[in-house]
Write a protein that holds these residues in place. Structure first.
Motif, PDB file in Angstrom:
ATOM      1  N   LEU A 114      34.298  15.934 -39.823  1.00  0.00           N
ATOM      2  CA  LEU A 114      34.368  14.488 -39.697  1.00  0.00           C
ATOM      3  C   LEU A 114      32.996  13.880 -39.441  1.00  0.00           C
ATOM      4  N   ARG A 115      32.108  14.657 -38.852  1.00  0.00           N
ATOM      5  CA  ARG A 115      30.775  14.152 -38.523  1.00  0.00           C
ATOM      6  C   ARG A 115      30.086  13.554 -39.746  1.00  0.00           C
ATOM      7  N   SER A 116      30.233  14.228 -40.860  1.00  0.00           N
ATOM      8  CA  SER A 116      29.532  13.789 -42.072  1.00  0.00           C
ATOM      9  C   SER A 116      30.330  12.769 -42.870  1.00  0.00           C
ATOM     10  N   LYS A 117      31.594  12.542 -42.476  1.00  0.00           N
ATOM     11  CA  LYS A 117      32.457  11.654 -43.248  1.00  0.00           C
ATOM     12  C   LYS A 117      32.797  10.373 -42.489  1.00  0.00           C
ATOM     13  N   ALA A 118      33.249  10.522 -41.243  1.00  0.00           N
ATOM     14  CA  ALA A 118      33.712   9.358 -40.491  1.00  0.00           C
ATOM     15  C   ALA A 118      32.551   8.569 -39.878  1.00  0.00           C
ATOM     16  N   ARG A 119      31.536   9.280 -39.385  1.00  0.00           N
ATOM     17  CA  ARG A 119      30.332   8.652 -38.832  1.00  0.00           C
ATOM     18  C   ARG A 119      30.629   7.712 -37.671  1.00  0.00           C
ATOM     19  N   CYS A 120      31.595   8.063 -36.836  1.00  0.00           N
ATOM     20  CA  CYS A 120      31.863   7.290 -35.620  1.00  0.00           C
ATOM     21  C   CYS A 120      31.917   8.254 -34.449  1.00  0.00           C
ATOM     22  N   PRO A 121      31.660   7.765 -33.232  1.00  0.00           N
ATOM     23  CA  PRO A 121      31.712   8.660 -32.077  1.00  0.00           C
ATOM     24  C   PRO A 121      33.112   9.223 -31.865  1.00  0.00           C
ATOM     25  N   ILE A 122      33.164  10.444 -31.364  1.00  0.00           N
ATOM     26  CA  ILE A 122      34.435  11.094 -31.029  1.00  0.00           C
ATOM     27  C   ILE A 122      34.498  11.251 -29.519  1.00  0.00           C
ATOM     28  N   VAL A 123      35.513  10.649 -28.929  1.00  0.00           N
ATOM     29  CA  VAL A 123      35.696  10.678 -27.479  1.00  0.00           C
ATOM     30  C   VAL A 123      37.035  11.337 -27.176  1.00  0.00           C
ATOM     31  N   THR A 124      37.065  12.203 -26.184  1.00  0.00           N
ATOM     32  CA  THR A 124      38.305  12.882 -25.826  1.00  0.00           C
ATOM     33  C   THR A 124      38.844  12.368 -24.497  1.00  0.00           C
ATOM     34  N   ILE A 125      40.157  12.211 -24.425  1.00  0.00           N
ATOM     35  CA  ILE A 125      40.830  11.908 -23.157  1.00  0.00           C
ATOM     36  C   ILE A 125      41.338  13.233 -22.600  1.00  0.00           C
ATOM     37  N   VAL A 126      40.816  13.632 -21.449  1.00  0.00           N
ATOM     38  CA  VAL A 126      41.170  14.930 -20.881  1.00  0.00           C
ATOM     39  C   VAL A 126      42.153  14.724 -19.731  1.00  0.00           C
ATOM     40  N   HIS A 127      43.393  15.140 -19.958  1.00  0.00           N
ATOM     41  CA  HIS A 127      44.418  15.099 -18.912  1.00  0.00           C
ATOM     42  C   HIS A 127      44.344  16.358 -18.051  1.00  0.00           C
ATOM     43  N   LEU A 128      44.306  17.488 -18.694  1.00  0.00           N
ATOM     44  CA  LEU A 128      44.105  18.774 -18.028  1.00  0.00           C
ATOM     45  C   LEU A 128      43.688  19.782 -19.085  1.00  0.00           C
ATOM     46  N   LEU A 129      42.972  20.804 -18.668  1.00  0.00           N
ATOM     47  CA  LEU A 129      42.577  21.850 -19.593  1.00  0.00           C
ATOM     48  C   LEU A 129      43.697  22.870 -19.716  1.00  0.00           C
ATOM     49  N   ARG A 130      43.998  23.258 -20.948  1.00  0.00           N
ATOM     50  CA  ARG A 130      44.986  24.310 -21.151  1.00  0.00           C
ATOM     51  C   ARG A 130      44.555  25.585 -20.431  1.00  0.00           C
ATOM     52  N   SER A 131      43.261  25.832 -20.433  1.00  0.00           N
ATOM     53  CA  SER A 131      42.759  27.048 -19.801  1.00  0.00           C
ATOM     54  C   SER A 131      42.870  26.999 -18.279  1.00  0.00           C
ATOM     55  N   GLY A 175      31.764  12.285 -25.938  1.00  0.00           N
ATOM     56  CA  GLY A 175      32.008  11.837 -24.574  1.00  0.00           C
ATOM     57  C   GLY A 175      33.452  12.059 -24.191  1.00  0.00           C
ATOM     58  N   ALA A 176      33.772  11.761 -22.937  1.00  0.00           N
ATOM     59  CA  ALA A 176      35.117  12.037 -22.439  1.00  0.00           C
ATOM     60  C   ALA A 176      35.565  10.987 -21.434  1.00  0.00           C
ATOM     61  N   VAL A 177      36.864  10.799 -21.396  1.00  0.00           N
ATOM     62  CA  VAL A 177      37.525  10.042 -20.335  1.00  0.00           C
ATOM     63  C   VAL A 177      38.341  11.063 -19.543  1.00  0.00           C
ATOM     64  N   PHE A 178      38.007  11.241 -18.270  1.00  0.00           N
ATOM     65  CA  PHE A 178      38.689  12.206 -17.415  1.00  0.00           C
ATOM     66  C   PHE A 178      39.683  11.474 -16.523  1.00  0.00           C
ATOM     67  N   ASN A 179      40.832  12.097 -16.268  1.00  0.00           N
ATOM     68  CA  ASN A 179      41.826  11.424 -15.428  1.00  0.00           C
ATOM     69  C   ASN A 179      41.650  11.695 -13.943  1.00  0.00           C
ATOM     70  N   SER A 180      40.671  12.522 -13.576  1.00  0.00           N
ATOM     71  CA  SER A 180      40.387  12.781 -12.169  1.00  0.00           C
ATOM     72  C   SER A 180      39.032  13.467 -12.055  1.00  0.00           C
ATOM     73  N   GLU A 181      38.489  13.454 -10.860  1.00  0.00           N
ATOM     74  CA  GLU A 181      37.240  14.178 -10.613  1.00  0.00           C
ATOM     75  C   GLU A 181      37.467  15.677 -10.763  1.00  0.00           C
ATOM     76  N   THR A 182      38.667  16.125 -10.398  1.00  0.00           N
ATOM     77  CA  THR A 182      39.009  17.542 -10.552  1.00  0.00           C
ATOM     78  C   THR A 182      38.955  17.956 -12.012  1.00  0.00           C
ATOM     79  N   THR A 183      39.481  17.099 -12.893  1.00  0.00           N
ATOM     80  CA  THR A 183      39.446  17.393 -14.318  1.00  0.00           C
ATOM     81  C   THR A 183      38.011  17.413 -14.839  1.00  0.00           C
ATOM     82  N   ARG A 184      37.201  16.460 -14.400  1.00  0.00           N
ATOM     83  CA  ARG A 184      35.793  16.456 -14.813  1.00  0.00           C
ATOM     84  C   ARG A 184      35.105  17.758 -14.400  1.00  0.00           C
ATOM     85  N   ALA A 185      35.346  18.181 -13.156  1.00  0.00           N
ATOM     86  CA  ALA A 185      34.720  19.416 -12.665  1.00  0.00           C
ATOM     87  C   ALA A 185      35.183  20.630 -13.461  1.00  0.00           C
TER      88      ALA A 185
END
Length: 355
Positions: free
Chosen positions: A87-104, A128-138
């Motif tokens: 998508l980097r070469s086609k969409a040319r827009c930023p990709i941002v993820t909303i992180v609720h929790l990591l599967r891992s 970039g990312a939107v984290f739902n808590s400081e714990t998720t960011r860490a």
């Protein structure tokens, strides 16, 4: 601003993560933005999800849309880990993820090594990312081994604020001091990771006449586990004490909160827990676990208790204490309500993410 949001399944699914995504879309709309949801088929196996990366139709659908920003629910990472590079070469827009929790971060993860490496590679490829808590960011930064640009946008504390408006101190006190069994509520889809078997085990060590348990949440997401839970309830002679309600509309959740003394969801891992905030609004103390971010909103011994995942003995002790000491139940309930009232609203949480 035209925002694409990629998710698995329907955004109307009744889970905390999907509620967060819905609220995010509502906030964008309130700012005059357009949010377009791109729904991918839900995958029940990591390898099947990885195959989505080679889908020509998915690439055309996403790359052909004139998005200013492409937002992805992080749980779809197996389906986009390689696709994002194309998508980097086609969409040319930023990709941002909303992180609720990591599967891992979850305890019961199949193909853990592959899952962790896939998740790490996905996170390394977003802007970039939107984290739902400081714990998720860490947790994200620990997995990546570096900082990921982003903001913490907590789930809003005002989801059921209008319904909880009549939860006065006098009503909370009357509920806590009323004679009768302790009314325990668990708002959780009936899945192994929610620890409901641990809760039933813990309650089974208390006198049956002293408590009632109501479980509000889907019974069909994992039918095998639901059957196992029913079997545990039957084998321990607790059929008359436990009510497995099933999924209910959000409009009915408030009714169960009004009629209960406390909320207990002893999950294996909870990134934060929207259900905790909902309950606290109604003046309910919360019993959660130490795994994840519940401690960011529930102070142990203040707004409730935190126990280790799987620790039925600790759960029993706390439940016994709150059933016997209704003044403590009241103090914790009022503290919980105060904490929830100070928590950011959805709008306050999402404003930094949009900026």
């Amino acid at each position: 601003m035209h925002v694409g949001l990629m998710i698995y399944g329907s955004i109307e699914t009744l889970t905390g993560g999907y509620l967060y995504d819905r609220k995010f879309c509502e906030f964008l709309a309130s700012q005059g933005d357009r949010a377009e949801v791109i729904s991918l088929p839900r995958r029940d196996h990591l390898l099947r999800a990885l195959a989505d990366n080679a889908s020509p139709s998915l690439i055309r659908q996403v790359a052909g849309a004139p998005f200013d920003v492409l937002v992805q629910d992080e749980l779809i990472h197996p389906s986009t880990v390689l696709l994002n590079r194309r998508l980097r070469s086609k969409a040319r827009c930023p990709i941002v993820t909303i992180v609720h929790l990591l599967r891992s971060s979850e305890r019961a993860v199949r193909l853990r090594r592959l899952s962790s490496s896939t998740e790490r590679r996905y996170l390394a490829g977003v802007d970039g990312a939107v984290f739902n808590s400081e714990t998720t960011r860490a947790a994200v930064e620990s997995l990546l081994g570096r900082r990921l640009p982003g903001v913490v946008s907590y789930p809003g504390g005002d989801h059921l604020a209008a319904d909880a408006a009549d939860a006065s101190e006098a009503k909370i006190a009357a509920r806590a001091r009323a004679q009768g069994a302790l009314s325990v509520l668990s708002i959780a889809n009936v899945l192994p990771g929610k620890g409901l078997h641990v809760l039933v085990d813990a309650l089974g060590h208390l006198p049956a006449e002293g408590w009632r348990l109501t479980v509000v949440g889907s019974l069909t997401m994992n039918r095998a586990y639901a059957a196992r839970l029913r079997g545990l309830i039957e084998s321990t002679g607790l059929r008359d004490n436990v009510d497995l309600v099933g999924a209910v509309p959000n409009s009915r959740v408030a009714d169960y909160l009004r009629d209960s003394h406390l909320l207990v969801v002893p999950s294996d891992y909870e990134a934060l827990g929207i259900a905790y905030l909902e309950a606290m609004r109604f003046g309910l103390p919360v019993i959660a676990t130490t795994a994840g971010g519940a401690g960011e909103i529930v102070g142990h011994g203040s707004e409730g208790f935190l126990v280790a995942p799987g620790d039925a003995a600790a759960l029993t002790a706390h439940l016994r204490l709150l059933g016997e000491d209704r003044e403590l139940l009241l103090r914790m309930g009022l503290a919980a309500q105060g904490r929830a009232a100070r928590h950011p609203t959805w709008r306050e949480s999402f404003e930094p993410a949009r900026g």
